[in-house]
Design an enzyme around this catalytic site. Structure first.
Site, PDB file in Angstrom:
ATOM      1  N   ASP A   9      -0.873  36.605  28.478  1.00  0.00           N
ATOM      2  CA  ASP A   9      -0.547  37.247  27.200  1.00  0.00           C
ATOM      3  C   ASP A   9       0.930  37.613  27.211  1.00  0.00           C
ATOM      4  O   ASP A   9       1.335  38.642  26.717  1.00  0.00           O
ATOM      5  CB  ASP A   9      -1.430  38.473  26.936  1.00  0.00           C
ATOM      6  CG  ASP A   9      -1.306  39.550  28.017  1.00  0.00           C
ATOM      7  OD1 ASP A   9      -0.761  39.254  29.102  1.00  0.00           O
ATOM      8  OD2 ASP A   9      -1.761  40.686  27.789  1.00  0.00           O
ATOM      9  N   ASP A  14       4.117  38.816  33.020  1.00  0.00           N
ATOM     10  CA  ASP A  14       3.603  37.443  32.960  1.00  0.00           C
ATOM     11  C   ASP A  14       4.761  36.457  33.141  1.00  0.00           C
ATOM     12  O   ASP A  14       4.637  35.456  33.857  1.00  0.00           O
ATOM     13  CB  ASP A  14       2.941  37.154  31.610  1.00  0.00           C
ATOM     14  CG  ASP A  14       1.794  38.079  31.277  1.00  0.00           C
ATOM     15  OD1 ASP A  14       0.638  37.648  31.400  1.00  0.00           O
ATOM     16  OD2 ASP A  14       2.065  39.219  30.878  1.00  0.00           O
TER      17      ASP A  14
END
Length: 316
Positions: A9, A14
């Site tokens: 996401d 990330d």
């Protein structure tokens, strides 16, 4: 060659995790799927493409996934990563969404794993909606994986979104429940409390910051989170005078470096779906009451020097 499929996401951590994988020569990312979480799924797709452009890997396919939780309930991620998930750093030359594949994320995840049976490790650093949908569409999907590496859940009822819930699990508890109960491949979990105990040095001086953030891109997207960490509320939780946390990178490191994990706790786990305070909390079965034959490897101790090296290599 370690083959990965990554489900994100795409917030700042990330992005760091993806960059970490690119810095390891024997790692190949076969595809990246996007799911709503830190920001909308459209922003997640844009963010992944920005990371791929910076790393010169725009050839890797990006797939659009779930726009909401399985039951449609939305849990906001707050503003820690900025409204766009990457620190609200402007990028006028960002790649366009026309580069996102026409094939949906869940379909692509299943197809790519079927094309490489027993060879692909799935790294999931987001709400587990896409991953849960994959096993519902193909019940044999988990046994075709080499392993599943999750950032999410908690072991001590210590929440970061709800009283007892870590964000990725609290954002879609039903998806987390399905994954923990229906994936019987080797499962490794980097929980919220584990990442809090595994901080890296937090450096404020400009010379060292340049060393940590060698790429201008990382400095831009990390600026918002860095400033947030110095707020009174988050400093107590994340910094504590000792360091910062790149949550998703811990799960990625476990997938790409066999010597990184020193000790795990091998326990049956599930997710609480009811209760006023405990919905979304990961439940660790210390007493073997659930009588589950499949147990997860909960990360307990890792080689932080090795982790630091992986992080540094990602920023060079």
């Amino acid at each position: 060659m370690k083959k990965l499929f990554v489900d994100v996401d795409c917030g700042v951590d990330d992005a760091q995790a993806i960059m970490m994988a690119f810095a390891v020569p024997d790692v190949q990312i076969l595809g990246i799927s996007c799911v709503q979480g830190n920001t909308s799924v459209e922003n997640v797709c844009k963010n992944v493409l920005r990371v791929l452009k910076v790393c010169k890997h725009l050839e890797i396919p990006v797939f659009r996934g779930a726009t909401k939780a399985l039951l449609g309930q939305t849990v906001g991620a707050g503003d820690f990563h900025g409204k766009d998930g990457l620190g609200d750093a402007p990028d006028p030359d960002a790649p366009g969404l026309e580069l996102v594949q026409k094939e949906g994320a869940v379909s692509a995840m299943i197809r790519i794993v079927n094309e490489n049976p027993g060879e692909v490790s799935l790294v999931a650093t987001a709400p587990l909606t896409n991953v849960a949908l994959a096993v519902k569409l193909d019940p044999l999907f988990p046994q075709k994986l080499k392993g599943l590496y999750i950032m999410g859940g908690n072991t001590d009822s210590r929440g970061n979104t709800t009283i007892c819930g870590e964000y990725n699990f609290a954002a879609d508890p039903e998806a987390a429940y399905i994954v923990l109960n229906e994936f019987h491949c080797p499962v490794y979990i980097a929980t919220w409390e584990f990442t809090c105990r595994s901080k890296l040095p937090w450096v404020r001086s400009s010379s060292h910051t340049d060393y940590y953030m060698m790429m201008r891109f990382m400095k831009q997207i990390f600026k918002h989170s860095m400033e947030s960490c110095y707020s009174e509320r988050i400093e107590k939780e994340l910094v504590d005078g000792q360091g910062f946390i790149s949550c998703d990178s811990y799960a990625m490191a476990a997938a790409i470096d066999d010597k990184y994990v020193i000790e795990t706790e091998h326990k049956a786990v599930t997710v609480e779906l009811a209760g006023n305070c405990c919905r979304g909390m990961m439940v660790v079965d210390h007493l073997d009451i659930l009588k589950k034959t499949h147990k997860a490897h909960i990360l307990k101790e890792v080689d932080l020097e090795r982790f630091k090296e992986l992080m540094m290599n990602a920023l060079k």
